[in-house]
Every structure is written in structure tokens, then in C-alpha cells.
Design a protein around this motif. Sequence first.
Motif, PDB file in Angstrom:
ATOM      1  N   LEU A  79       0.774  -1.168  -0.116  1.00 45.86           N
ATOM      2  CA  LEU A  79      -0.063   0.066  -0.206  1.00 45.86           C
ATOM      3  C   LEU A  79       0.785   1.197   0.061  1.00 45.86           C
ATOM      4  N   GLU A  80       1.803   1.247   0.687  1.00 48.86           N
ATOM      5  CA  GLU A  80       2.730   2.443   0.607  1.00 48.86           C
ATOM      6  C   GLU A  80       3.414   2.573  -0.883  1.00 48.86           C
ATOM      7  N   ARG A  81       3.669   1.526  -1.540  1.00 44.20           N
ATOM      8  CA  ARG A  81       4.132   1.774  -2.949  1.00 44.20           C
ATOM      9  C   ARG A  81       3.191   2.052  -3.831  1.00 44.20           C
ATOM     10  N   ILE A  82       1.898   1.897  -3.423  1.00 44.58           N
ATOM     11  CA  ILE A  82       0.665   2.184  -4.186  1.00 44.58           C
ATOM     12  C   ILE A  82       0.659   3.751  -3.925  1.00 44.58           C
ATOM     13  N   ARG A  83       0.622   4.114  -2.907  1.00 49.18           N
ATOM     14  CA  ARG A  83       0.368   5.430  -2.662  1.00 49.18           C
ATOM     15  C   ARG A  83       1.457   6.418  -3.165  1.00 49.18           C
ATOM     16  N   ALA A  84       2.717   5.858  -3.391  1.00 44.36           N
ATOM     17  CA  ALA A  84       3.716   6.517  -4.007  1.00 44.36           C
ATOM     18  C   ALA A  84       3.391   6.714  -5.672  1.00 44.36           C
ATOM     19  N   TYR A  85       2.854   5.826  -5.785  1.00 45.01           N
ATOM     20  CA  TYR A  85       2.417   5.798  -7.336  1.00 45.01           C
ATOM     21  C   TYR A  85       1.243   6.443  -7.637  1.00 45.01           C
ATOM     22  N   ASN A  86       0.164   6.437  -7.015  1.00 49.04           N
ATOM     23  CA  ASN A  86      -0.923   6.988  -6.943  1.00 49.04           C
ATOM     24  C   ASN A  86      -1.795   7.337  -5.908  1.00 49.04           C
ATOM     25  N   PRO A  87      -1.744   8.444  -4.969  1.00 51.42           N
ATOM     26  CA  PRO A  87      -2.251   8.682  -3.755  1.00 51.42           C
ATOM     27  C   PRO A  87      -3.951   8.895  -3.865  1.00 51.42           C
ATOM     28  N   ASP A  88      -4.201   8.982  -4.998  1.00 55.12           N
ATOM     29  CA  ASP A  88      -5.860   9.071  -5.476  1.00 55.12           C
ATOM     30  C   ASP A  88      -6.458   7.615  -6.039  1.00 55.12           C
ATOM     31  N   MET A  89      -5.722   6.471  -5.897  1.00 50.07           N
ATOM     32  CA  MET A  89      -6.011   5.258  -6.047  1.00 50.07           C
ATOM     33  C   MET A  89      -7.481   4.863  -5.526  1.00 50.07           C
ATOM     34  N   LYS A  90      -8.305   4.306  -5.967  1.00 51.07           N
ATOM     35  CA  LYS A  90      -9.622   3.663  -5.503  1.00 51.07           C
ATOM     36  C   LYS A  90      -9.445   2.095  -5.260  1.00 51.07           C
ATOM     37  N   PHE A  91      -9.802   1.707  -4.555  1.00 57.04           N
ATOM     38  CA  PHE A  91      -9.923   0.203  -4.046  1.00 57.04           C
ATOM     39  C   PHE A  91     -11.095  -0.506  -3.752  1.00 57.04           C
ATOM     40  N   ILE A  92     -11.372  -1.573  -4.459  1.00 55.97           N
ATOM     41  CA  ILE A  92     -12.327  -2.275  -4.473  1.00 55.97           C
ATOM     42  C   ILE A  92     -11.984  -3.713  -3.400  1.00 55.97           C
ATOM     43  N   VAL A  93     -12.533  -3.996  -2.538  1.00 55.23           N
ATOM     44  CA  VAL A  93     -11.988  -5.038  -1.306  1.00 55.23           C
ATOM     45  C   VAL A  93     -13.185  -5.964  -1.110  1.00 55.23           C
ATOM     46  N   LEU A  94     -12.986  -7.347  -1.505  1.00 54.87           N
ATOM     47  CA  LEU A  94     -14.022  -8.248  -1.166  1.00 54.87           C
ATOM     48  C   LEU A  94     -13.625  -8.927   0.206  1.00 54.87           C
ATOM     49  N   PHE A  95     -14.422  -9.247   1.046  1.00 54.45           N
ATOM     50  CA  PHE A  95     -14.216 -10.234   2.193  1.00 54.45           C
ATOM     51  C   PHE A  95     -15.042 -11.283   2.389  1.00 54.45           C
ATOM     52  N   ARG A  96     -14.654 -12.357   2.897  1.00 56.76           N
ATOM     53  CA  ARG A  96     -15.115 -13.551   2.914  1.00 56.76           C
ATOM     54  C   ARG A  96     -14.867 -14.101   4.504  1.00 56.76           C
ATOM     55  N   ASP A  97     -15.645 -14.900   5.189  1.00 60.19           N
ATOM     56  CA  ASP A  97     -15.070 -15.205   6.557  1.00 60.19           C
ATOM     57  C   ASP A  97     -13.841 -15.700   6.516  1.00 60.19           C
ATOM     58  N   PRO A  98     -13.076 -15.201   7.476  1.00 59.50           N
ATOM     59  CA  PRO A  98     -11.575 -15.665   7.405  1.00 59.50           C
ATOM     60  C   PRO A  98     -11.341 -17.030   7.554  1.00 59.50           C
ATOM     61  N   ILE A  99     -11.977 -17.818   8.242  1.00 51.61           N
ATOM     62  CA  ILE A  99     -11.930 -19.432   8.247  1.00 51.61           C
ATOM     63  C   ILE A  99     -12.147 -20.085   7.192  1.00 51.61           C
ATOM     64  N   GLU A 100     -13.353 -19.710   6.650  1.00 55.97           N
ATOM     65  CA  GLU A 100     -13.837 -20.292   5.350  1.00 55.97           C
ATOM     66  C   GLU A 100     -12.821 -20.019   4.050  1.00 55.97           C
ATOM     67  N   ARG A 101     -12.384 -18.610   4.165  1.00 54.57           N
ATOM     68  CA  ARG A 101     -11.420 -18.319   3.212  1.00 54.57           C
ATOM     69  C   ARG A 101     -10.120 -18.850   3.276  1.00 54.57           C
ATOM     70  N   LEU A 102      -9.627 -19.255   4.407  1.00 53.49           N
ATOM     71  CA  LEU A 102      -8.399 -19.955   4.624  1.00 53.49           C
ATOM     72  C   LEU A 102      -8.703 -21.327   4.273  1.00 53.49           C
ATOM     73  N   PHE A 103      -9.542 -21.893   4.583  1.00 58.28           N
ATOM     74  CA  PHE A 103      -9.605 -23.341   4.194  1.00 58.28           C
ATOM     75  C   PHE A 103      -9.743 -23.101   2.526  1.00 58.28           C
ATOM     76  N   SER A 104     -10.414 -22.454   1.845  1.00 56.53           N
ATOM     77  CA  SER A 104     -10.540 -22.496   0.518  1.00 56.53           C
ATOM     78  C   SER A 104      -9.076 -22.174   0.064  1.00 56.53           C
ATOM     79  N   GLN A 105      -8.261 -21.332   0.294  1.00 52.20           N
ATOM     80  CA  GLN A 105      -6.993 -20.959   0.022  1.00 52.20           C
ATOM     81  C   GLN A 105      -6.062 -22.333  -0.046  1.00 52.20           C
ATOM     82  N   TRP A 106      -6.301 -23.062   1.240  1.00 49.47           N
ATOM     83  CA  TRP A 106      -5.513 -24.251   1.406  1.00 49.47           C
ATOM     84  C   TRP A 106      -6.018 -25.259   0.185  1.00 49.47           C
ATOM     85  N   GLN A 107      -7.274 -25.532   0.088  1.00 51.85           N
ATOM     86  CA  GLN A 107      -7.838 -26.335  -0.991  1.00 51.85           C
ATOM     87  C   GLN A 107      -6.982 -26.038  -2.416  1.00 51.85           C
ATOM     88  N   MET A 108      -7.198 -24.681  -2.677  1.00 50.46           N
ATOM     89  CA  MET A 108      -6.503 -24.370  -4.084  1.00 50.46           C
ATOM     90  C   MET A 108      -5.058 -24.768  -4.060  1.00 50.46           C
TER      91      MET A 108
END
Length: 276
Positions: free
Chosen positions: A75-104
Motif C-alpha cells: 500500500l505504501e508503494r501504491i500511494r507513492a504511485y497514485n495517492p488517489d487510487m480507488k480500491f475495491i475489497v471483497l471479504f469472506r469469512d476468514p476461516i472459510e477463506r483460509l480453508f478455501s485457499q488451502w484447498q486451492m
Amino acid sequence: MIAGTQKAGTSSLSKLLDRHPQIVRAPRKEMHFFDNESLDWERPDYSSYEVAPLRPRHRLVGDATPLYLWWPQALERIRAYNPDMKFIVLFRDPIERLFSQWQMVLNRWPDQAPSWSTFLTRFAPDGLEDRIPPKTNVHAYRMQSGVVRGYYGAQLERGYEMFGRERFHVVEFRHFVSDHGPVVDAITDFLGIQRYREQPALPHALPGKPAVADSAPTADDIAALAERYRDDFALFERLSGLELGAWPLRQILAGELSPADYAAKLAAKVTSPQAG
């Protein structure tokens, strides 16, 4: 930027936005520019990262690299590149997400993948890190960091402090996959571009295999993860403003779901190594 989080619908959203007539399609999903530790970040060369508009109506170009939100210094590097950047962030239950990552990881790289028990302890600090630990294999750090990606509250807090809350649009995974139309409308409004005249169908990108062969999560594993995430989850719930009552972690912390019951649900997606 679609900057987080892995296994929470970022590929599907990226494919949807690639179809938008005002967005230039990036050369590939996950550009991995701001987590590239081989670049000289004292004097970065952005020429390989930039994409020119191809048509007069093009207004935006996006990067969908879901580890940017937690990767140390990204994020520090992105701010140096463009401090006006817009972010879309999607969130999933962290335990469910962790298990899905491990499966992958287990499905894609079975010869390199850690066991479930190892995955819970591999690169698993008690909070976000400001620097990659010394003498760390960066490739392994990228592929096998699981637990740390679930500190959503700390990630949002850091992002809000650097860019301002108004530059983040937060999306809940289950809402996105169950009724993506209004979610995408809100995203295009946030980006300042026109809404789709006709909503495209939701692409189901990168579906996982139904089961993996390894040792299954236990009730103790789930209980320990819930406690590990407890304080950060309270921060995330406050900062995100999302309705999280359907998340297993929320239900476990509230005493509405037992760790044993949730472990059994995940275990149904795991076969024994011999069976695999």
C-alpha cells in the motif's frame, strides 16, 4: 484496484469489470507489480505497469491483485504511485477463506503444498507485518501465507489511514455471489463510470475441486482460529460496516455455532490421504 481478498470472488469481479466499455482490460489478472520484491522501490520504473487507453471512451484501467491489501509495503508503494487510487475489497469469512485457499494450494501444487496443520502455523504472525521477515523465501511467503490474510480489521485500518476511507469500496462475498447485480451497480457508481445497461451473468471463475486429500480441520483448530481472529474481527466489523451475521466466525464467537460442527462441515470436503 481490486486489492483483496484472495478466494473471495476477485476473479469473478475482475472478469465482470473487464467487460465494461469504459475500462481498459489489463494484460492479465493479478499484475503483481507492487508486491514484486525484485524491483528497486527507491527508484521504481512504472513503464511496464502502465496501459494506454485503446478507445476514446476508456476512462479507467484496473489491477486485480488480491494480496495487495495485506502484503507488507504494497500500500505504501501504491500511494507513492497514485495517492488517489480507488480500491475495491471483497471479504469472506476468514476461516472459510483460509480453508478455501488451502484447498486451492493443495489442488494446484500437491507436491509443494503444506498439510493443513502446517498451513495453520506457516507464516502465521499475530498481526500484519510491516516488512517481510529477513531471509524469507518470497515465493513461499506469497503462496503459503494463509492465517495473516484474515486480519481484515488491521488491513482496512492501514488502508483507511493511508488513503482515506472514501477511497475504499467494501464488498461482502456471500452478498456478491448471491445477488451480484446491485453490488456491481454500486461498484460502478463508486468508480464514477456508467452502470451496465444489462447486467452480465456472474462468471464463476476458478472453481475448486470438491475435495482434497489430507488431514481434516479439527474442532480445536477452528476454536483456536476463532480466538486468534476475535479482536481483529471486532475491529473489522466496526470499520467495514458490513452485515456479517451469516459468517461462521461471527456465529462461533457469539456461541451460535460450535467449532466441532463447523470443523465437521469442512471435514466433509477432505478425504484421507489414502483415499486420495
